[in-house]
Design a protein around this motif. Structure first.
Motif, PDB file in Angstrom:
ATOM      1  N   UNK A  87     -71.608  77.135  27.549  1.00  0.00           N
ATOM      2  CA  UNK A  87     -72.955  76.797  27.084  1.00  0.00           C
ATOM      3  C   UNK A  87     -73.693  78.102  26.773  1.00  0.00           C
ATOM      4  N   UNK A  88     -73.488  78.623  25.598  1.00  0.00           N
ATOM      5  CA  UNK A  88     -74.012  79.940  25.255  1.00  0.00           C
ATOM      6  C   UNK A  88     -75.533  79.981  25.174  1.00  0.00           C
ATOM      7  N   UNK A  89     -76.180  78.816  25.122  1.00  0.00           N
ATOM      8  CA  UNK A  89     -77.647  78.788  25.026  1.00  0.00           C
ATOM      9  C   UNK A  89     -78.317  78.700  26.391  1.00  0.00           C
ATOM     10  N   UNK A  90     -77.542  78.699  27.475  1.00  0.00           N
ATOM     11  CA  UNK A  90     -78.107  78.569  28.819  1.00  0.00           C
ATOM     12  C   UNK A  90     -77.544  79.648  29.737  1.00  0.00           C
ATOM     13  N   UNK A 116     -59.015  77.227  40.300  1.00  0.00           N
ATOM     14  CA  UNK A 116     -58.737  77.511  38.898  1.00  0.00           C
ATOM     15  C   UNK A 116     -59.842  77.055  37.967  1.00  0.00           C
ATOM     16  N   UNK A 117     -60.589  76.032  38.362  1.00  0.00           N
ATOM     17  CA  UNK A 117     -61.657  75.538  37.492  1.00  0.00           C
ATOM     18  C   UNK A 117     -62.720  76.576  37.259  1.00  0.00           C
ATOM     19  N   UNK A 118     -62.885  77.500  38.194  1.00  0.00           N
ATOM     20  CA  UNK A 118     -63.940  78.496  38.094  1.00  0.00           C
ATOM     21  C   UNK A 118     -63.408  79.851  37.689  1.00  0.00           C
ATOM     22  N   UNK A 119     -62.266  80.241  38.204  1.00  0.00           N
ATOM     23  CA  UNK A 119     -61.771  81.602  38.071  1.00  0.00           C
ATOM     24  C   UNK A 119     -61.609  82.100  36.638  1.00  0.00           C
ATOM     25  N   UNK A 120     -61.090  81.305  35.694  1.00  0.00           N
ATOM     26  CA  UNK A 120     -60.858  81.862  34.368  1.00  0.00           C
ATOM     27  C   UNK A 120     -62.084  82.465  33.708  1.00  0.00           C
ATOM     28  N   UNK A 121     -63.256  81.966  34.014  1.00  0.00           N
ATOM     29  CA  UNK A 121     -64.453  82.467  33.351  1.00  0.00           C
ATOM     30  C   UNK A 121     -65.161  83.546  34.147  1.00  0.00           C
ATOM     31  N   UNK A 122     -64.513  84.062  35.190  1.00  0.00           N
ATOM     32  CA  UNK A 122     -65.154  85.051  36.039  1.00  0.00           C
ATOM     33  C   UNK A 122     -65.433  86.338  35.284  1.00  0.00           C
ATOM     34  N   UNK A 123     -66.677  86.783  35.382  1.00  0.00           N
ATOM     35  CA  UNK A 123     -67.060  88.078  34.844  1.00  0.00           C
ATOM     36  C   UNK A 123     -67.761  88.803  35.969  1.00  0.00           C
ATOM     37  N   UNK A 124     -68.286  89.971  35.707  1.00  0.00           N
ATOM     38  CA  UNK A 124     -69.037  90.665  36.750  1.00  0.00           C
ATOM     39  C   UNK A 124     -70.272  89.868  37.099  1.00  0.00           C
ATOM     40  N   UNK A 148     -81.392  70.891  30.186  1.00  0.00           N
ATOM     41  CA  UNK A 148     -80.521  71.984  30.618  1.00  0.00           C
ATOM     42  C   UNK A 148     -80.056  71.791  32.057  1.00  0.00           C
ATOM     43  N   UNK A 149     -80.978  71.327  32.916  1.00  0.00           N
ATOM     44  CA  UNK A 149     -80.611  71.060  34.304  1.00  0.00           C
ATOM     45  C   UNK A 149     -79.525  69.994  34.364  1.00  0.00           C
ATOM     46  N   UNK A 150     -79.695  68.941  33.585  1.00  0.00           N
ATOM     47  CA  UNK A 150     -78.703  67.873  33.587  1.00  0.00           C
ATOM     48  C   UNK A 150     -77.329  68.351  33.162  1.00  0.00           C
ATOM     49  N   UNK A 151     -77.280  69.199  32.156  1.00  0.00           N
ATOM     50  CA  UNK A 151     -75.982  69.715  31.698  1.00  0.00           C
ATOM     51  C   UNK A 151     -75.324  70.564  32.776  1.00  0.00           C
ATOM     52  N   UNK A 152     -76.124  71.372  33.466  1.00  0.00           N
ATOM     53  CA  UNK A 152     -75.567  72.205  34.520  1.00  0.00           C
ATOM     54  C   UNK A 152     -75.094  71.349  35.700  1.00  0.00           C
ATOM     55  N   UNK A 153     -75.864  70.339  36.061  1.00  0.00           N
ATOM     56  CA  UNK A 153     -75.476  69.503  37.196  1.00  0.00           C
ATOM     57  C   UNK A 153     -74.194  68.717  36.910  1.00  0.00           C
ATOM     58  N   UNK A 154     -74.031  68.245  35.688  1.00  0.00           N
ATOM     59  CA  UNK A 154     -72.772  67.576  35.364  1.00  0.00           C
ATOM     60  C   UNK A 154     -71.592  68.517  35.562  1.00  0.00           C
ATOM     61  N   UNK A 155     -71.792  69.801  35.302  1.00  0.00           N
ATOM     62  CA  UNK A 155     -70.750  70.808  35.512  1.00  0.00           C
ATOM     63  C   UNK A 155     -70.548  71.067  37.008  1.00  0.00           C
ATOM     64  N   UNK A 156     -71.646  71.183  37.740  1.00  0.00           N
ATOM     65  CA  UNK A 156     -71.567  71.420  39.187  1.00  0.00           C
ATOM     66  C   UNK A 156     -70.756  70.333  39.874  1.00  0.00           C
ATOM     67  N   UNK A 157     -70.938  69.085  39.431  1.00  0.00           N
ATOM     68  CA  UNK A 157     -70.301  67.958  40.098  1.00  0.00           C
ATOM     69  C   UNK A 157     -68.960  67.563  39.483  1.00  0.00           C
ATOM     70  N   UNK A 204     -69.282  80.117  39.355  1.00  0.00           N
ATOM     71  CA  UNK A 204     -69.631  78.843  38.724  1.00  0.00           C
ATOM     72  C   UNK A 204     -70.586  79.055  37.560  1.00  0.00           C
ATOM     73  N   UNK A 205     -71.582  79.901  37.754  1.00  0.00           N
ATOM     74  CA  UNK A 205     -72.564  80.168  36.693  1.00  0.00           C
ATOM     75  C   UNK A 205     -71.904  80.792  35.475  1.00  0.00           C
ATOM     76  N   UNK A 206     -71.025  81.785  35.698  1.00  0.00           N
ATOM     77  CA  UNK A 206     -70.372  82.434  34.566  1.00  0.00           C
ATOM     78  C   UNK A 206     -69.459  81.461  33.813  1.00  0.00           C
ATOM     79  N   UNK A 207     -68.777  80.590  34.556  1.00  0.00           N
ATOM     80  CA  UNK A 207     -67.915  79.605  33.908  1.00  0.00           C
ATOM     81  C   UNK A 207     -68.740  78.641  33.061  1.00  0.00           C
ATOM     82  N   UNK A 208     -69.897  78.210  33.585  1.00  0.00           N
ATOM     83  CA  UNK A 208     -70.773  77.315  32.830  1.00  0.00           C
ATOM     84  C   UNK A 208     -71.312  78.007  31.589  1.00  0.00           C
TER      85      UNK A 208
END
Length: 425
Positions: A67-70, A17-25, A322-331, A59-63
């Motif tokens: 984070x609209x700037x990344x 569920x953490x990932x699915x809601x933001x799923x796009x193509x 930007x990498x740090x923000x994404x990694x905090x999301x990944x983990x 995961x990328x689409x959810x992030x």
């Protein structure tokens, strides 16, 4: 780890569920005109249906939705090519921002990676399981971020044990040999599976070294390949298992791990060391199996071996924030747990590990979780490890053959490791 070493079940429930809601193509991106992070990752799937690209796209689409700037562009490659792909990119001066592959030490030693504390929030960095995080350090500084892990246990075929009159899993070498002899007498094709072929040689070698009270290195990280404990271990294997024809008709030095996993799933192997993926394979084959801690020379082995794959961040493009923000999301706990469950792996963070333990859906992984907390890892942080690993793949199988000389071969590997250490300074 084709995980190449682990491969497994699909995820379900709250973890997804953490990932699915933001799923796009997969082709679309949630980001605007800001930074695009490039990520290269390994594929843990064993078919197109369960490949890792789908996970990373979700995961990328959810992030990006948060984070609209990344934007995040992830390319997934098989384990047969991903390490080479990243190395080639770095050589061309086109390093990705992030790579999720099998080794980090060479890049760290070359000064190409960010430190963990330059990227992660305090809570994220502190959230790694300590034993795994330690394996990600070079010179006491963490560069390798553990992504997924696994531990090893002894697997045994309950049906074959019953037929051979064995009532419990062996707890030491004497009991293991006794069980193997009974299995052989009962007509079992491979009483004990010993894969010392190129695919698994470094891992199987370390498992036996640990069970004999030795290991690849001492507490200071110095190679101890030719220690008395290690020599004794391989003399015992040569004389008491292989020499007594308790490892089946094949030659251990030419036997790969997957061959024995396949044979175990066909009901032809009494015992072998395995990781969580073997559970699914055995179940598909209709094999009733049990798992137990690794037998040691005088009782349970002091520790098992842990395997980890790594995330690393390259400095070349200067996208530290930007990498740090994404990694905090990944983990985040849900994301770590989702990937681990999908592929029958073990989480690398305490929060996700605790969540796995709290759910009886994951009960069969609990024993692996217990062993992982005290596991010892391959010497990932040593740039010389590639040299030693190559030597092990080429030579260690010969020491258990008739006339094999463990002291000579281990001494040769020790010298090669020491020389590679000096050359890398």
């Amino acid at each position: 780890m084709r995980r190449r070493r682990f491969l497994g079940v699909s995820a379900a429930g709250a973890a997804t569920a953490a990932i699915t809601p933001a799923l796009t193509s997969c082709g679309g991106g949630g980001g605007g005109s800001g930074t695009t992070l490039t990520v290269v990752a390994a594929d843990y799937g064993d078919s197109a249906a369960n490949g890792s690209q789908e996970y990373w796209d979700k995961l990328a689409r959810a992030f990006e939705a948060e984070h609209e700037d990344i934007e995040v562009d992830v390319k997934v490659y098989s384990w047969t090519e991903v390490d080479r792909k990243v190395a080639d990119m770095v050589r061309r001066g086109e390093a990705p921002d992030l790579a999720q592959i099998g080794a980090y030490a060479d890049f760290a030693a070359a000064g190409k990676l960010y430190r963990a504390d330059q990227l992660l929030s305090i809570s994220t960095q502190a959230g790694f399981i300590e034993s795994i995080a330690e394996a990600g350090k070079v010179g006491r500084v963490q560069y390798g971020l553990p992504f997924v892990a696994s531990a090893r246990l002894l697997f045994y075929n309950k049906t074959l044990f019953e037929q051979a009159g064995i009532t419990a899993a062996p707890t030491d070498w004497d009991e293991l040999k006794d069980a193997a002899e009974k299995l052989k007498t009962a007509g079992v094709k491979i009483p004990y599976g010993l894969p010392l072929g190129p695919e698994e040689a470094p891992a199987e070698t370390m498992l036996w070294m640990l069970s004999g009270g030795g290991g690849y290195t001492d507490t200071n990280g110095t190679y101890t390949l030719d220690s008395p404990e290690n020599v004794k271990t391989f003399e015992w294997l040569r004389d008491e298992l292989v020499g007594e024809h308790l490892t089946g008709p094949g030659t251990p030095g030419r036997t790969n791990r997957q061959q024995l996993f396949d044979a175990f799933a066909r009901g032809e192997v009494g015992m072998l060391n395995g990781h969580p993926t073997l559970m699914k394979q055995a179940e598909k084959g209709g094999v009733k199996y049990g798992t137990a801690p690794l037998p040691g020379i005088h009782g349970k082995a002091r520790s098992t071996m842990g395997i980890a794959d790594w995330m690393m961040a390259f400095k070349q493009n200067g996208r530290q924030e930007e990498i740090g923000r994404f990694l905090d999301f990944v983990y985040a706990k849900e994301n770590v747990l989702e990937f681990a469950v999908r592929y029958d792996l073990l989480p690398v963070t305490a929060a996700a590990s605790d969540a796995m333990r709290e759910s009886r859906d994951h009960k069969r992984l609990w024993q692996f979780l217990d062993e992982l907390r005290h596991a010892e890892f391959l010497p990932y942080s040593k740039t010389s490890w590639a040299t030693v690993s190559k030597g092990l793949k080429e030579k260690i199988g010969a020491v258990v053959a008739e006339g094999g000389d463990p002291a000579s071969v281990l001494g040769e590997l020790q010298r090669a490791g020491d020389e590679a250490e000096v050359a890398g300074r």
